[in-house]
Design a protein around this motif. Structure first.
Motif, PDB file in Angstrom:
ATOM      1  N   ALA A   1      -6.211  52.821  30.418  1.00 15.62           N
ATOM      2  CA  ALA A   1      -6.402  53.974  29.468  1.00 15.62           C
ATOM      3  C   ALA A   1      -6.553  55.103  30.524  1.00 15.62           C
ATOM      4  N   GLN A   2      -6.965  54.937  31.582  1.00 14.92           N
ATOM      5  CA  GLN A   2      -7.210  56.433  32.416  1.00 14.92           C
ATOM      6  C   GLN A   2      -5.516  56.652  32.905  1.00 14.92           C
TER       7      GLN A   2
ATOM      8  N   HIS B   1       5.993  53.960  34.332  1.00 12.21           N
ATOM      9  CA  HIS B   1       5.697  53.234  32.914  1.00 12.21           C
ATOM     10  C   HIS B   1       6.344  52.220  32.737  1.00 12.21           C
TER      11      HIS B   1
ATOM     12  N   VAL C   1       0.681  60.334  30.762  1.00 11.75           N
ATOM     13  CA  VAL C   1       1.106  61.926  29.893  1.00 11.75           C
ATOM     14  C   VAL C   1       1.245  62.877  30.456  1.00 11.75           C
ATOM     15  N   ASN C   2       0.164  63.181  31.048  1.00 13.76           N
ATOM     16  CA  ASN C   2       0.155  63.988  31.472  1.00 13.76           C
ATOM     17  C   ASN C   2       1.490  64.506  32.591  1.00 13.76           C
ATOM     18  N   HIS C   3       2.168  63.859  33.216  1.00 13.36           N
ATOM     19  CA  HIS C   3       2.778  64.434  34.309  1.00 13.36           C
ATOM     20  C   HIS C   3       3.991  63.860  33.792  1.00 13.36           C
ATOM     21  N   GLN C   4       4.856  63.285  32.367  1.00  9.11           N
ATOM     22  CA  GLN C   4       5.861  63.360  31.941  1.00  9.11           C
ATOM     23  C   GLN C   4       6.478  65.195  32.415  1.00  9.11           C
TER      24      GLN C   4
ATOM     25  N   ARG D   1       1.434  60.743  40.035  1.00  8.21           N
ATOM     26  CA  ARG D   1       0.959  61.968  40.734  1.00  8.21           C
ATOM     27  C   ARG D   1       2.154  62.965  41.308  1.00  8.21           C
TER      28      ARG D   1
ATOM     29  N   ARG E   1      -2.650  55.824  31.447  1.00  8.46           N
ATOM     30  CA  ARG E   1      -1.612  56.668  30.693  1.00  8.46           C
ATOM     31  C   ARG E   1      -2.106  57.739  30.116  1.00  8.46           C
ATOM     32  N   THR E   2      -3.468  58.228  30.362  1.00  9.04           N
ATOM     33  CA  THR E   2      -3.848  59.367  30.408  1.00  9.04           C
ATOM     34  C   THR E   2      -2.686  60.267  31.219  1.00  9.04           C
ATOM     35  N   GLU E   3      -2.800  59.914  32.785  1.00 14.38           N
ATOM     36  CA  GLU E   3      -2.679  60.353  34.049  1.00 14.38           C
ATOM     37  C   GLU E   3      -0.626  60.320  33.428  1.00 14.38           C
TER      38      GLU E   3
END
Length: 492
Positions: free
Chosen positions: A324-325, A306, A331-334, A298, A327-329
């Motif tokens: 899993a959570q 990573h 992706v959303n912050h790339q 964040r 990994r989602t975060e």
């Protein structure tokens, strides 16, 4: 009213034997119910982006009944409109709640829902309500907004005074009805951990929230409290407390700084991860490691995150739901991350001329989005001249970007400012503001970022202009983009 942060106990998420699921029953009666809904909410896991919720049907006469499936002691929150209360539930509990719906936080009272069988559970929840009224919802017992301005001696006196009164209340309620061992352990740990967290973060928080004040030089024995039994390296009883999790996370940051690392250092978060991996154990370890990975993501350190996440997933101790959570975060912050190109800005100067970030290539840019109408933004402006003067001769640009709705008002405000505004003053045209807010993730103003000499994002959460430490941060950031890219992650 201060909202308590409530978590479903971390023990349910970790690698331990699964207990048979049972239920806790909560029923009762609320007076003066209207159109608002009664809602129970909880955090399903420590890294969740939002709480889970379930609406509770309330009969026209005010009666309600809820059976909540739980495996272990659980903190949850009951909301009726703007009113909220905390509940502590253990498997098999049967509780009855009564209160006035529009004044639920001040009128709620719990009783055993099964004769004398659950008096201890009722006492625990009545204690939580009284604790909230006396302390959590009382600014006099909170660090913010006023007590943070105290001197070291005054602040420690405040913390001791608060802890003494909290312990006295716990003892009083426990003496009358007794608590279950699980709640007694939770409540004691929560008081101790709140004290430790507030004491540990005092100097940092004071520097961030008290404008224009230098960082306090604390006494040599200030951190001796960290030797108190039960705090470190991992109190398994206390791990269910969100305050204890916060304390452990900040303790890792403290250890990183004592070893010579600062949050602005390229290797800071990998260092924190390694320290937590070595310092913590058992149930606390995967939760805090996961939270370090989450804050790394964040704060924009996606490349480092990573590698840390891969190490976390491969450890064999990380619960799959947390992996899993994360990994989602990730992706959303790339897109908006340290090392990625700063999004283009359609800027205009006060006289209407266009301005591009490319004009500052080769220089470090401190970019602050603000709105001249808002007090939070206005509070930063008196410190602008001091900052730009301190940075004179440095390859650093201070760029203030206005998001005002009215161009005329902004022009008048900067023209009439006394002393005259320094740095570079620009604004975003009205038809471009929504896109800029989205691309720079602007959910509040003022918000700042630091852009490196090569036009990439370098710091997504720098200090504010009113912080004197910002001057040193920016000087140290010159040329840091290359150092950031060169950080070795092999240690992870």
């Amino acid at each position: 009213m201060k909202t308590l942060s409530l978590w479903l106990t971390g023990l349910t998420l970790l690698a331990c034997p699964v207990m048979a699921q049972t239920t806790a029953e909560l029923r009762g009666h609320l007076d003066n119910t209207g159109t608002e809904k009664l809602v129970v909410s909880w955090w399903s896991q420590p890294l969740a982006a939002q709480q889970q919720q379930r609406a509770i049907h309330v009969e026209p006469n005010g009666d309600f009944r809820l059976a909540l499936p739980i495996e272990r002691p659980t903190l949850a929150q009951l909301n009726y409109g703007d009113e909220e209360i905390t509940v502590f539930l253990e498997p098999g509990d049967a509780l009855e709640l009564k209160g006035d719906a529009p004044e639920l936080s001040t009128t709620s009272k719990f009783e055993s829902g099964d004769g004398a069988a659950h008096r201890a559970a009722a006492a625990a929840n009545n204690y939580l309500q009284e604790f909230g009224r006396r302390f959590a919802n009382n600014d006099a017992f909170q660090v913010l907004p006023d007590n943070i301005s105290l001197s070291e001696k005054g602040f420690l006196a405040f913390l001791d005074y608060r802890r003494d009164h909290e312990r006295s209340l716990l003892k009083k309620f426990g003496r009358h009805a007794g608590f279950t061992p699980a709640f007694q352990a939770y409540a004691e740990a929560d008081i101790n951990c709140t004290y430790a967290e507030d004491r540990l973060t005092f100097a940092d928080l004071r520097e961030q929230t008290v404008p224009g004040q230098p960082r306090l030089q604390l006494a040599d024995n200030y951190y001796d409290f960290l030797r108190e039994p039960g705090l470190l390296p991992g109190n398994e009883v206390a791990v269910t407390s969100p305050n204890y999790q916060d304390f452990l996370l900040d303790y890792v940051h403290y250890q990183a700084r004592t070893t010579g690392h600062q949050p602005t250092d390229p290797a800071y978060f990998p260092t924190c991860y390694q320290l937590a991996d070595n310092l913590l154990h058992a149930d606390a370890r995967p939760v805090i490691l996961g939270r370090i990975v989450l804050e790394t993501i964040r704060l924009g350190h996606v490349v480092h995150a990573h590698a840390m996440l891969e190490s976390y997933a491969a450890s064999g101790q990380a619960p799959p739901v947390l992996v899993a959570q994360l990994r989602t975060e990730l992706v959303n912050h790339q897109a908006f991350a340290i090392g990625s190109p700063a999004p283009a800005l359609p800027l205009r100067l006060a006289d209407g001329r266009r301005l591009s970030l490319a004009a500052y290539k080769g220089k470090l840019v401190y970019l602050m989005f603000w709105d001249s109408r808002y007090p939070a933004s206005q509070r930063e402006i008196p410190y602008l001249k001091e900052l730009t003067t301190a940075l004179a001769g440095q390859p650093i640009v201070v760029l203030l970007v206005a998001m005002d709705e009215s161009l005329n008002n902004w022009q008048q405000n900067i023209a009439c400012a006394s002393p005259a505004l320094t740095g570079v003053q620009a604004y975003v045209p009205a038809n471009q503001r929504a896109a800029v807010r989205q691309e720079y993730s602007l959910d509040r103003l003022p918000t700042a970022v630091v852009i490196a000499e090569d036009g990439t994002l370098l710091d997504l959460h720098p200090r504010t202009i009113s912080s004197r430490a910002l001057q040193d941060d920016l000087k140290a950031a010159v040329g840091r983009a290359a150092a950031y890219r060169a950080v070795s992650l092999a240690q992870l």
